[in-house]
Design an enzyme around this catalytic site. Structure first.
Site, PDB file in Angstrom:
ATOM      1  N   LYS A 185     -22.590  11.281  53.904  1.00 31.57           N
ATOM      2  CA  LYS A 185     -22.134  12.855  52.829  1.00 31.57           C
ATOM      3  C   LYS A 185     -22.332  13.485  53.881  1.00 31.57           C
ATOM      4  O   LYS A 185     -21.618  15.258  53.628  1.00 31.57           O
ATOM      5  CB  LYS A 185     -23.720  11.869  52.279  1.00 31.57           C
ATOM      6  CG  LYS A 185     -23.487  11.542  51.439  1.00 31.57           C
ATOM      7  CD  LYS A 185     -22.559  11.193  50.454  1.00 31.57           C
ATOM      8  CE  LYS A 185     -22.701   9.735  49.275  1.00 31.57           C
ATOM      9  NZ  LYS A 185     -21.211  10.093  48.349  1.00 31.57           N
ATOM     10  N   TYR A 232     -24.629   5.884  56.019  1.00 29.61           N
ATOM     11  CA  TYR A 232     -24.188   6.425  54.941  1.00 29.61           C
ATOM     12  C   TYR A 232     -24.549   7.940  54.527  1.00 29.61           C
ATOM     13  O   TYR A 232     -23.538   8.551  54.565  1.00 29.61           O
ATOM     14  CB  TYR A 232     -25.453   5.019  53.858  1.00 29.61           C
ATOM     15  CG  TYR A 232     -25.104   6.180  53.181  1.00 29.61           C
ATOM     16  CD1 TYR A 232     -26.306   6.909  52.076  1.00 29.61           C
ATOM     17  CD2 TYR A 232     -24.559   6.251  51.992  1.00 29.61           C
ATOM     18  CE1 TYR A 232     -26.044   7.664  51.101  1.00 29.61           C
ATOM     19  CE2 TYR A 232     -24.379   6.900  50.741  1.00 29.61           C
ATOM     20  CZ  TYR A 232     -25.496   7.830  50.195  1.00 29.61           C
ATOM     21  OH  TYR A 232     -25.043   8.434  48.787  1.00 29.61           O
ATOM     22  N   ASN A 262     -17.347  -2.912  43.241  1.00 32.88           N
ATOM     23  CA  ASN A 262     -18.750  -2.794  43.397  1.00 32.88           C
ATOM     24  C   ASN A 262     -18.781  -2.426  41.546  1.00 32.88           C
ATOM     25  O   ASN A 262     -19.373  -2.007  41.502  1.00 32.88           O
ATOM     26  CB  ASN A 262     -19.299  -2.059  44.091  1.00 32.88           C
ATOM     27  CG  ASN A 262     -20.546  -2.299  44.115  1.00 32.88           C
ATOM     28  OD1 ASN A 262     -21.351  -2.716  43.947  1.00 32.88           O
ATOM     29  ND2 ASN A 262     -22.082  -0.983  44.197  1.00 32.88           N
ATOM     30  N   ASN A 284     -11.424   0.346  42.391  1.00 34.52           N
ATOM     31  CA  ASN A 284     -11.091  -0.661  43.172  1.00 34.52           C
ATOM     32  C   ASN A 284     -11.418  -1.803  42.671  1.00 34.52           C
ATOM     33  O   ASN A 284     -11.330  -2.710  43.169  1.00 34.52           O
ATOM     34  CB  ASN A 284     -11.127  -0.286  44.322  1.00 34.52           C
ATOM     35  CG  ASN A 284     -11.861  -0.834  45.636  1.00 34.52           C
ATOM     36  OD1 ASN A 284     -13.329  -0.451  44.175  1.00 34.52           O
ATOM     37  ND2 ASN A 284     -12.620  -0.831  46.411  1.00 34.52           N
ATOM     38  N   ASN A 333     -32.652  10.774  43.515  1.00 34.94           N
ATOM     39  CA  ASN A 333     -32.314   9.055  43.051  1.00 34.94           C
ATOM     40  C   ASN A 333     -32.199   9.114  41.035  1.00 34.94           C
ATOM     41  O   ASN A 333     -33.054   9.113  40.213  1.00 34.94           O
ATOM     42  CB  ASN A 333     -34.115   8.939  42.787  1.00 34.94           C
ATOM     43  CG  ASN A 333     -34.570   9.067  45.035  1.00 34.94           C
ATOM     44  OD1 ASN A 333     -33.835   9.530  45.286  1.00 34.94           O
ATOM     45  ND2 ASN A 333     -34.407   7.697  45.466  1.00 34.94           N
ATOM     46  N   LYS A 374     -22.374   2.795  48.836  1.00 37.17           N
ATOM     47  CA  LYS A 374     -24.635   3.799  48.995  1.00 37.17           C
ATOM     48  C   LYS A 374     -24.897   3.304  49.874  1.00 37.17           C
ATOM     49  O   LYS A 374     -26.136   3.710  49.148  1.00 37.17           O
ATOM     50  CB  LYS A 374     -23.662   3.931  48.172  1.00 37.17           C
ATOM     51  CG  LYS A 374     -24.192   3.335  46.684  1.00 37.17           C
ATOM     52  CD  LYS A 374     -24.889   3.500  45.396  1.00 37.17           C
ATOM     53  CE  LYS A 374     -25.188   2.557  44.211  1.00 37.17           C
ATOM     54  NZ  LYS A 374     -25.758   2.924  44.043  1.00 37.17           N
ATOM     55  N   PHE A 390     -42.849  -0.620  49.693  1.00 38.17           N
ATOM     56  CA  PHE A 390     -42.787  -0.808  51.351  1.00 38.17           C
ATOM     57  C   PHE A 390     -43.848   0.555  51.903  1.00 38.17           C
ATOM     58  O   PHE A 390     -43.503   1.426  52.308  1.00 38.17           O
ATOM     59  CB  PHE A 390     -41.434  -0.248  51.459  1.00 38.17           C
ATOM     60  CG  PHE A 390     -41.006  -1.637  51.141  1.00 38.17           C
ATOM     61  CD1 PHE A 390     -39.451  -0.562  50.688  1.00 38.17           C
ATOM     62  CD2 PHE A 390     -40.979  -3.166  51.295  1.00 38.17           C
ATOM     63  CE1 PHE A 390     -38.187  -2.038  50.027  1.00 38.17           C
ATOM     64  CE2 PHE A 390     -40.048  -4.395  51.416  1.00 38.17           C
ATOM     65  CZ  PHE A 390     -38.473  -2.808  50.337  1.00 38.17           C
ATOM     66  N   SER A 421     -25.416  13.817  48.619  1.00 41.50           N
ATOM     67  CA  SER A 421     -26.858  13.271  48.153  1.00 41.50           C
ATOM     68  C   SER A 421     -27.563  13.912  49.008  1.00 41.50           C
ATOM     69  O   SER A 421     -27.556  14.575  49.841  1.00 41.50           O
ATOM     70  CB  SER A 421     -27.018  11.602  48.623  1.00 41.50           C
ATOM     71  OG  SER A 421     -27.928  11.164  48.861  1.00 41.50           O
TER      72      SER A 421
HETATM   73  C1  WQD Z   1     -37.188   5.119  46.185  1.00 42.19           C
HETATM   74  C2  WQD Z   1     -38.897   5.005  46.660  1.00 42.19           C
HETATM   75  C3  WQD Z   1     -38.776   2.909  48.978  1.00 42.19           C
HETATM   76  C4  WQD Z   1     -37.560  -0.774  46.897  1.00 42.19           C
HETATM   77  C5  WQD Z   1     -31.858   5.812  48.529  1.00 42.19           C
HETATM   78  C6  WQD Z   1     -30.320   6.515  48.637  1.00 42.19           C
HETATM   79  C7  WQD Z   1     -29.851   7.696  48.570  1.00 42.19           C
HETATM   80  C8  WQD Z   1     -29.392   6.693  46.762  1.00 42.19           C
HETATM   81  C9  WQD Z   1     -30.781   6.451  45.888  1.00 42.19           C
HETATM   82  C10 WQD Z   1     -27.182   6.581  47.188  1.00 42.19           C
HETATM   83  C11 WQD Z   1     -38.256   4.520  48.860  1.00 42.19           C
HETATM   84  C12 WQD Z   1     -39.282   2.178  47.645  1.00 42.19           C
HETATM   85  C13 WQD Z   1     -37.899   0.925  46.999  1.00 42.19           C
HETATM   86  C14 WQD Z   1     -38.269  -1.757  47.097  1.00 42.19           C
HETATM   87  C15 WQD Z   1     -40.189   0.157  47.672  1.00 42.19           C
HETATM   88  N1  WQD Z   1     -28.736   5.897  46.843  1.00 42.19           N
HETATM   89  N2  WQD Z   1     -39.372   0.968  47.176  1.00 42.19           N
HETATM   90  N3  WQD Z   1     -39.281  -1.253  47.037  1.00 42.19           N
HETATM   91  O1  WQD Z   1     -34.694   5.144  50.057  1.00 42.19           O
HETATM   92  O2  WQD Z   1     -34.980   7.095  48.405  1.00 42.19           O
HETATM   93  O3  WQD Z   1     -32.676   6.557  47.954  1.00 42.19           O
HETATM   94  O4  WQD Z   1     -31.326   5.372  46.879  1.00 42.19           O
HETATM   95  O5  WQD Z   1     -27.273   7.569  46.473  1.00 42.19           O
HETATM   96  O6  WQD Z   1     -28.894   8.298  49.181  1.00 42.19           O
HETATM   97  O7  WQD Z   1     -31.168   6.902  50.296  1.00 42.19           O
HETATM   98  O8  WQD Z   1     -34.362   4.792  46.890  1.00 42.19           O
HETATM   99  O9  WQD Z   1     -34.992   2.916  45.253  1.00 42.19           O
HETATM  100  O10 WQD Z   1     -34.342   2.370  47.798  1.00 42.19           O
HETATM  101  O11 WQD Z   1     -36.765   4.316  46.956  1.00 42.19           O
HETATM  102  O12 WQD Z   1     -41.385   0.106  47.656  1.00 42.19           O
HETATM  103  O13 WQD Z   1     -38.241  -2.969  46.768  1.00 42.19           O
HETATM  104  O14 WQD Z   1     -39.532   3.019  46.638  1.00 42.19           O
HETATM  105  O15 WQD Z   1     -39.719   2.123  50.316  1.00 42.19           O
HETATM  106  O16 WQD Z   1     -40.022   4.892  48.888  1.00 42.19           O
HETATM  107  P1  WQD Z   1     -34.040   5.555  48.172  1.00 42.19           P
HETATM  108  P2  WQD Z   1     -34.989   3.552  46.599  1.00 42.19           P
END
Ligand code: WQD
Length: 340
Positions: free
Chosen positions: A155, A151, A36, A33, A181, A86, A220, A126
């Site tokens: 799933k 989200y 995104n 669609n 990931n 997502k 983080f 996921s």
């Molecule tokens: C990874 C690590 C953050 C950004 C999510 C969804 C998962 C999938 C993938 C869709 C964590 C750290 C992140 C930043 C950081 N999504 N981080 N600074 O949260 O494991 O998974 O995305 O399918 O379902 O839950 O991935 O890349 O957001 O974070 O320190 O600016 O990187 O704290 O430890 P995540 P992420």
């Protein structure tokens, strides 16, 4: 030639999967669609494979449109369903949008597939369904823990909807792939992760910082009980992930599945910390990344990486790319879209 429907086929993982399907000789119909993604991705796919998939701009929330699609394309032999919202944080703010977009669309698709004599369905799930698993690496039999976000809930509920339908519809054969990931981009840098706004995920934020679009990366939290205090994840090259979809689809088309609902963890089996990912970027880009340690992010699990034994043994699939190779492909993509 089998005709395969790929919903969300212009998205990040969807587009890479379309390329691998075409490489394997499948004819592909994409539904997207464009909420995104963009039609430029269709050009990227064609530039890589020399074949333009059939494209239907369609919103799967429109039940009648879904019914019309299957009347028009009544010879689709398999469906790979990516189309969904997502963003974890966004889902907390917009729960109803997530439940409608991620669940109604799944139900409308399954209603069409359930009445066909032989349906083959691959679902984009996921590792988020595991929450913070007690044991690492995570196997498919790890408990499904109540999701921290709408989200993640979509799933978990999505898998339940498929499982319950398969129980009473032996003609419906389904596989849920639980991604860890996904990172990186196709080696041609003609398709990749399209940035929409401020990246929520680590790797696109790193490459945008490396490209000078962001001043610095916030890490983080570095006070977690891990080797270097930062969270651990299983970062898998998106092309490896795409290839897993083709292998899973072939399993169903060739009737090699043992039951009509199966789940597989799709990761590398290797856990990498945030600092290790930063070091990987610095190695492959030969740049120093500007980052600061910040507070923990709400909802983050400490560690999540896959036990891939089941996918290795039953699918005959194994991730091939290293973290450095995946990070290099992400950096090459970032440089191309920024004309660096
Ligand atoms: C990874 C690590 C953050 C950004 C999510 C969804 C998962 C999938 C993938 C869709 C964590 C750290 C992140 C930043 C950081 N999504 N981080 N600074 O949260 O494991 O998974 O995305 O399918 O379902 O839950 O991935 O890349 O957001 O974070 O320190 O600016 O990187 O704290 O430890 P995540 P992420």
């Amino acid at each position: 030639m089998d005709r395969i429907l790929v919903t969300g086929g212009l998205g990040f993982i969807g587009s890479h999967t379309v390329v691998e399907l075409q490489n394997e000789g499948f004819e592909v119909v994409i539904i997207d669609n464009l909420s995104n993604s963009s039609l430029n991705v269709l050009e990227g796919i064609t530039a890589i494979t020399g074949k333009t998939p059939i494209f239907e701009k369609l919103d799967l929330r429109d039940k009648a449109a879904v019914q019309d699609f299957f009347l028009k394309y009544n010879n689709v032999t398999g469906v790979i369903h990516f189309a969904a919202s997502k963003a974890v944080g966004e889902s907390v703010q917009e729960p109803l949008m997530y439940y409608e977009n991620n669940l109604n669309t799944l139900i409308y698709l399954l209603q069409e597939l359930a009445v066909k004599p032989d349906s083959n369905f691959i679902f984009s799930s996921s590792c988020t369904v595991y929450g913070q698993a007690d044991e690492m690496p995570i196997t498919e039999s790890a408990p499904i823990i109540a999701a921290e976000s709408p989200y993640g809930n979509t799933k978990q509920i999505g898998e339940e909807i498929i499982k319950d339908t398969c129980k009473v519809k032996p003609n419906l054969n389904a596989i849920a792939l639980r991604y860890f990931n996904p990172i990186g981009a196709h080696q041609t840098a003609k398709i990749g992760e399209l940035p929409m706004g401020v990246p929520q995920n680590l790797v696109p934020f790193i490459t945008q910082t490396g490209a000078g679009l962001r001043d610095s990366l916030l890490v983080f939290g570095d006070d977690y009980p891990t080797s270097d205090g930062t969270c651990i994840r299983d970062y898998i090259h998106v092309v490896d992930l795409a290839k897993a979809h083709v292998v899973a689809l072939k399993r169903l088309l060739n009737k090699k599945n043992t039951t009509n609902y199966e789940t597989f963890n799709i990761g590398t089996g290797v856990g990498s910390s945030v600092l290790e990912v930063i070091n990987s970027f610095e190695r492959v880009s030969n740049k120093n990344l500007n980052y600061q340690i910040a507070d923990r992010r709400e909802g983050d699990v400490i560690s999540a990486y896959a036990d891939t034994t089941k996918a290795n043994n039953e699918l005959g699939w194994k991730a091939q790319s290293t973290l450095d190779e995946a990070m290099l492909s992400a950096w090459m993509w970032e440089q191309r879209i920024r004309n660096l």
